[in-house]
Write an enzyme that holds these catalytic residues in place. Structure first.
Site, PDB file in Angstrom:
ATOM      1  N   ARG A 126      12.115  88.625  -6.290  1.00 13.41           N
ATOM      2  CA  ARG A 126      12.376  87.259  -5.841  1.00 13.41           C
ATOM      3  C   ARG A 126      11.214  86.771  -4.999  1.00 13.41           C
ATOM      4  O   ARG A 126      10.662  87.513  -4.176  1.00 13.41           O
ATOM      5  CB  ARG A 126      13.642  87.202  -4.975  1.00 13.41           C
ATOM      6  CG  ARG A 126      14.933  87.169  -5.767  1.00 13.41           C
ATOM      7  CD  ARG A 126      15.080  85.853  -6.539  1.00 13.41           C
ATOM      8  NE  ARG A 126      16.270  85.832  -7.366  1.00 13.41           N
ATOM      9  CZ  ARG A 126      16.362  86.296  -8.616  1.00 13.41           C
ATOM     10  NH1 ARG A 126      15.306  86.825  -9.208  1.00 13.41           N
ATOM     11  NH2 ARG A 126      17.493  86.215  -9.291  1.00 13.41           N
TER      12      ARG A 126
ATOM     13  N   GLU B 130      10.044  77.752  -7.136  1.00 11.88           N
ATOM     14  CA  GLU B 130      10.023  77.646  -8.601  1.00 11.88           C
ATOM     15  C   GLU B 130      10.628  76.288  -8.973  1.00 11.88           C
ATOM     16  O   GLU B 130      11.614  75.881  -8.357  1.00 11.88           O
ATOM     17  CB  GLU B 130      10.846  78.780  -9.231  1.00 11.88           C
ATOM     18  CG  GLU B 130      10.257  80.136  -8.925  1.00 11.88           C
ATOM     19  CD  GLU B 130      11.087  81.303  -9.504  1.00 11.88           C
ATOM     20  OE1 GLU B 130      12.058  81.045 -10.236  1.00 11.88           O
ATOM     21  OE2 GLU B 130      10.755  82.454  -9.205  1.00 11.88           O
TER      22      GLU B 130
ATOM     23  N   HIS C 253       8.778  83.671 -14.118  1.00 13.10           N
ATOM     24  CA  HIS C 253      10.126  84.250 -13.929  1.00 13.10           C
ATOM     25  C   HIS C 253      10.750  84.636 -15.282  1.00 13.10           C
ATOM     26  O   HIS C 253      11.823  84.140 -15.656  1.00 13.10           O
ATOM     27  CB  HIS C 253      11.040  83.274 -13.176  1.00 13.10           C
ATOM     28  CG  HIS C 253      12.215  83.949 -12.534  1.00 13.10           C
ATOM     29  ND1 HIS C 253      12.841  83.480 -11.412  1.00 13.10           N
ATOM     30  CD2 HIS C 253      12.893  85.088 -12.875  1.00 13.10           C
ATOM     31  CE1 HIS C 253      13.862  84.266 -11.093  1.00 13.10           C
ATOM     32  NE2 HIS C 253      13.921  85.259 -11.974  1.00 13.10           N
TER      33      HIS C 253
END
Ligand SMILES: NC(=O)C1=CN([C@@H]2O[C@H](COP(=O)(O)OP(=O)(O)OC[C@H]3O[C@@H](n4cnc5c(N)ncnc54)[C@H](O)[C@@H]3O)[C@@H](O)[C@H]2O)C=CC1
Ligand SMILES: O=C(O)CCC(=O)C(=O)O
Length: 540
Positions: free
Chosen positions: A243, A272, A290
Site C-alpha cells: 500500500r 492513486e 496497482h
C-alpha cells in the site's frame, strides 16, 4: 411483492462474478430479485448518487468507502471488497451502521507475490530501461548491466499471505530471507525459512532489499520514513507492492536523489491514480499502476469468492471472510448453518409472545459445539430477537452493540448432547418474578428443525410461514369455532397443534397457516368464546 436488491459494482470484476450473481446455484439462490448496476471506473459523483438506494456495494481499490459515501447509503447492508486490503473502507462507521464488510483474503496472494519478484528482477536487471532502449533501435550492453539476487538479503516486513510467498520465491533465487512480523508465531518463520528479526531496526540494518507486505493502518502508515530508510545499508533497494503510504514517498524520493537508496519498485501509491510525479519519473524507480492482483487467475478466484460472499450475506448466512463480524471466523458446517437459522427463528418467535419489559435474554444450547460455533448461535439469537424488536437494521455485525445500547443482558449456556438431537431453549426474563417466557426447539440429524415447546406446553411444529399462537380454556368446541372462523376469513390451515397442561385446564394451540395473515383476522379470533389470547407470530 418480491423485493429487489440493488447491487452496485464499482470495480472491474471477472465475468464469473456476474455469472454467479445472475445464475445463482441452487445452494446459494436468493429469494430477492437482483438489480445489478455494473459501473467500473465510474466517477465519484455518479457512485455517490447510485449508492443512495444500493443494498450491496462491490468495490475494488479505486472506490473509497468513506464516511461521505456511507452516510449517503441509506439502504446499504454489505460492502464487499473484491480484494484483500480494506484500508480505504471506514470499517468502524460501517460496523456502527450494521453494514457487513467482507473481503477475499488469499485469493490474489500468488499474483501479488509474483509481481513483487517481477518488480525486483526488473529493477536489478534494468529490464524496463533496456527494453525501451532496445525497442527504439539501441543496442547498449554496458549501460544495462545489473546485479544478481543470489546471496543478497531480502528483508520482509509482514510475513502474512503475500510476505511468506515472497520469502519462498526469494529462497528460490538463493537469497537470504529475514523477516519482521511481531504478530505471528515462531513456527511461521520456521516453516517459511525466514530468519526472525525482533525489531524493524535489526531487519533494516541487515537487508539489501526491503519489501513491505503489511496492511495500511495507523500503525504502518509511514513506518518506513526517512529515519528507517537511513538505517538501511547504503545502496539498498525498496519494494512496495502493498500500500502507498507504508513507505513515506517524499522520504524515499530524498534518499533516491542522494543515491543512498539506489532503486525502488512500486506498485501502490499514496495518491492513486495520480502518484507523486517526481517519484514515478525518477530514473532509478520502476512503477506499475496497482496491478498486483491483476491476473486472470487471481481475478477469477476473487470474482467467484466475492459473488459467493454476497449471496451468502443476502441469504442471511454467515460469510466466510467477514472483516467486521465480531468473534466469528468461519461458519464451519452445514449443520451449524441450519442450527444458527433455528436459533434466529426461535428468538424471533420469543420476541413476539411476551407483554413485559425484557431485561435478560438467555439461550441454552444442548449440543457439542466449540466456542466459535456457540458464538454464532448467540449472534443469531440476538439478531432474531432484535430484528423483531428494533427499528434499526440489525445484522451479525451490530447485533451485540444494539443489545448493549438497549440495556439488555444476554446469557448463554451449553450442555453436551449425547444423541443426534440438538436442542435450543430461548428465554426472555423481565424484572418481575412471573415475567418469563421460553421457546424450545429441536434439530434432528442436523436437518429437521421443529419448535418443541412454549413455556410448559409441548409441540412439534415447523417454524415457517406465519403462525397463530392461541391460548384457551380446554373446553369442547374451541377448535371447531376457530376452524370455521378462519375458513370464513379465507385462511387455509397448514398445520394445527394443540397442547394442554391438564384435562379441562389451559390449552395452547399453534396454527401454521398458508400465506400472509391480516392482524385484524387474529384480533377477531380473540372474541371467540373460551379464547384467552391469540397472537400472530410472523417473519419466521
Ligand atoms: N498490489 C496489490 O495489488 C496487492 C496488495 N496487497 C496488499 O499486500 C498487503 C499484505 O497482504 P496479505 O499478505 O494478503 O495480508 P496478510 O494479512 O495475510 O499479511 C499481513 C501481515 O502483516 C503483519 N503485520 C501487520 N502489522 C504489522 C506491523 N506493524 N509490523 C510488521 N508486520 C505487521 C501481519 O501480522 C500479517 O502477518 C496488504 O496491504 C494488501 O492489501 C495484497 C494483494 C494485492
Ligand atoms: O485489485 C485491486 O482492486 C486491489 C488489490 C489489492 O491491492 C488488495 O487485494 O489489497
Amino acid at each position: 411483492m418480491e423485493k429487489t436488491v440493488k447491487i452496485l459494482i464499482t470495480g472491474k470484476l471477472h465475468d464469473i462474478a456476474l455469472k454467479l450473481l445472475n445464475n445463482q446455484p441452487s445452494e446459494l439462490a436468493v429469494s430477492e430479485s437482483l438489480k445489478i448496476v455494473y459501473i467500473p471506473d465510474a466517477p465519484r459523483d455518479i457512485i455517490l448518487k447510485e449508492i443512495e438506494d444500493t443494498h450491496v456495494l462491490i468495490s475494488r481499490s479505486e472506490t473509497d468507502v468513506d464516511a461521505e459515501l456511507l452516510r449517503k447509503a441509506k439502504k446499504l447492508s454489505v460492502v464487499a471488497r473484491a480484494a484483500v486490503g480494506y484500508g480505504n473502507i471506514d470499517c468502524d462507521l460501517a460496523t456502527e451502521m450494521g453494514i457487513l464488510v467482507v473481503n477475499t483474503p488469499g485469493k490474489n496472494t500468488n499474483s501479488a507475490a509474483e509481481l513483487t519478484m517481477g518488480l525486483l528482477l526488473a529493477l536489478v536487471r534494468k529490464i524496463p530501461q533496456a527494453h525501451m532502449s532496445t525497442s527504439a533501435g539501441g543496442w547498449n550492453r554496458h549501460k544495462f548491466s545489473g546485479t544478481e539476487l543470489g546471496d543478497k538479503t531480502i528483508g520482509i516486513v509482514g510475513l502474512g499471505n503475500v510476505g511468506h510467498r515472497v520469502a519462498k520465491f526469494a529462497k528460490g533465487f538463493d537469497m537470504r530471507v529475514i523477516a519482521y512480523d511481531p504478530y505471528i508465531s515462531e513456527d511461521v518463520f520456521r516453516k517459511n525459512q525466514a530468519e526472525r528479526k525482533n525489531t524493524l531496526e535489526e531487519l533494516l540494518a541487515e537487508c539489501d532489499v526491503l519489501s513491505v507486505h503489511v496492511p495500511l493502518n495507523k500503525e504502518t502508515k509511514g513506518m518506513i520514513s526517512l529515519v528507517e530508510l537511513k538505517k538501511m545499508r547504503k545502496g539498498g533497494i525498496i519494494l512496495n507492492a502493498a500500500r502507498g503510504g507504508i513507505v513515506a514517498e517524499r522520504a524515499l524520493l530524498e534518499v533516491l536523489n542522494e543515491g543512498y537508496i539506489v532503486g525502488a519498485a512500486i506498485d501502490t501509491f499514496d495518491n492513486e491514480p495520480k502518484p507523486l510525479q517526481e517519484l514515478i519519473a525518477h530514473p532509478n524507480v520502476i512503477v506499475t499502476p496497482h496491478i498486483g492482483a491483476s491476473t486472470a487467475e487471481a481475478q477469477y478466484r476473487i470474482g467467484e469468492t466475492i459473488a459467493i460472499q454476497v449471496l451468502k450475506a443476502l441469504r442471511g448466512e454467515i460469510v466466510d471472510y467477514p472483516v467486521n463480524l465480531p468473534h466469528v471466523s468461519l461458519l464451519g458446517s452445514n449443520d451449524l448453518k441450519v442450527f444458527s437459522v433455528l436459533s434466529e427463528k426461535v428468538s424471533r418467535f420469543g420476541a413476539q409472545i411476551f407483554d413485559f419489559q425484557p431485561a435478560i435474554l438467555k439461550l441454552t444450547v444442548k449440543a457439542n459445539l466449540n466456542k466459535e460455533d456457540l458464538q454464532v448461535l448467540k449472534l443469531s439469537a440476538i439478531k432474531g430477537f432484535l430484528s423483531h424488536a428494533s427499528e434499526e437494521f440489525v445484522s451479525y455485525v451490530n447485533a451485540e452493540k444494539i443489545l448493549q445500547r438497549k440495556g439488555l443482558e444476554f446469557e448463554i449456556e451449553m450442555t453436551p448432547s449425547s444423541s443426534a438431537k440438538n436442542e435450543l431453549l430461548f428465554e426472555v426474563y423481565g424484572k418481575g418474578t412471573s415475567e418469563k417466557i421460553s421457546v424450545g426447539a429441536v434439530l434432528y440429524d442436523g436437518k429437521f428443525a421443529r419448535l418443541s415447546s412454549i413455556n410448559d406446553f409441548l409441540f412439534e411444529i415447523e417454524l415457517d410461514n406465519d403462525l397463530i399462537v392461541m391460548q384457551n380454556h380446554d373446553r369442547p368446541g374451541v377448535i371447531g369455532d376457530v376452524g370455521s372462523y378462519l375458513a370464513k376469513n379465507n385462511v387455509n390451515i397448514a398445520q394445527f397443534e394443540l397442547s394442554r397442561n391438564r384435562r379441562g385446564g389451559m390449552a395452547m394451540s399453534l396454527i401454521r397457516i398458508d400465506g400472509d395473515l391480516e392482524s385484524e383476522v387474529v384480533a377477531g379470533l380473540r372474541k371467540l368464546p373460551n379464547l384467552i389470547s391469540a397472537r400472530l407470530v410472523s417473519g419466521l
